[in-house]
Design an enzyme around this catalytic site. Structure first.
Site, PDB file in Angstrom:
ATOM      1  N   ASP A   1       0.811  -1.213  -0.063  1.00 20.44           N
ATOM      2  CA  ASP A   1       0.073   0.105   0.108  1.00 20.44           C
ATOM      3  C   ASP A   1       0.890   1.270  -0.090  1.00 20.44           C
ATOM      4  O   ASP A   1       1.984   1.152   0.773  1.00 20.44           O
ATOM      5  CB  ASP A   1      -0.831  -0.103   1.342  1.00 20.44           C
TER       6      ASP A   1
ATOM      7  N   ASN B   1     -10.099  -2.685  -5.763  1.00 16.68           N
ATOM      8  CA  ASN B   1      -9.644  -1.707  -6.593  1.00 16.68           C
ATOM      9  C   ASN B   1     -10.065  -1.401  -8.127  1.00 16.68           C
ATOM     10  O   ASN B   1      -9.816  -0.353  -8.766  1.00 16.68           O
ATOM     11  CB  ASN B   1      -8.010  -2.059  -6.948  1.00 16.68           C
TER      12      ASN B   1
END
Length: 221
Positions: A7, A56
């Site tokens: 991330d 996502n």
């Protein structure tokens, strides 16, 4: 087995005035560098990397386009031996969002077998919840028609034959799993780093590994 939730690529790009493409490309190189380091300096035979979650795909089309382009370049560089890799690469997740050409190249890459039995597992369009739901459905379907239960529930997960991670590391400052291998990480030691993924170095990894070795692992409460 060491797993990463990578991330912070987007935030790193903005912070360092990089384009999204170049920021994510740096992140892709980072997982290769860390994987090589792990296989060279530890006894681990598996590294897992959460590259793209199912959630996502709801982000901007521009970002998804960039990620697809990077994935294609990543695969081509490996298939063309631009990267000298002494390990196998496998992909886990729903590949149906990809073009057929990319899927064929993934198949080619996965069929190129390195005999040392070390694996980098890259998760794309993956959902831990969906993995459990689908496995439960398939397991139940088999039980209905099979008189002898030769299977375990784990046999129906996408991670069949992949050992559960001992260490799971998330960068980027958030302390959550974000739907990544939530069944498989039941007894994983979780480590959270405030560093953005492209800034996460081998020294950061070593610090976590050293902490792990000093833990007394209790598989219960």
């Amino acid at each position: 087995h060491i797993a990463f939730i990578m991330d912070g690529n987007n935030r790193w790009s903005k912070k360092n005035n990089f384009t999204l493409y170049n920021g994510y490309k740096k992140g892709a190189k980072q997982i290769l560098n860390l994987t090589k380091f792990i296989f060279t300096n530890t006894k681990s035979n598996y590294v897992s990397a959460f590259a793209l979650s199912k959630n996502n795909l709801y982000r901007s089309k521009r970002l998804i386009s960039i990620l697809k382009k990077l994935l294609l370049e990543f695969i081509d560089d490996i298939n063309n031996q631009k990267f000298s890799l002494d390990f196998n690469v496998r992909f886990v997740g729903d590949k149906s969002f990809l073009d057929k050409g990319i899927i064929k190249k993934i198949d080619l890459l996965e069929n190129t077998v390195n005999k040392n039995k070390k694996f980098l597992i890259i998760y794309i369009n993956y959902s831990g919840k969906d993995d459990i739901k689908q496995a439960a459905h398939n397991y139940h379907s088999v039980l209905k028609v099979s008189k002898k239960n030769k299977y375990k529930f784990e046999d129906f997960l996408l991670t069949k034959n992949i050992p559960d991670p001992d260490i799971l590391i998330r960068t980027g400052g958030y302390s959550r799993l974000s739907d990544f291998i939530i069944y498989q990480s039941s007894f994983s030691e979780l480590f959270f780093s405030n560093k953005l993924w492209p800034d996460f170095k081998t020294t950061d990894l070593l610090n976590i590994i050293n902490k792990y070795y000093f833990l007394e692992r209790k598989f219960g409460l």
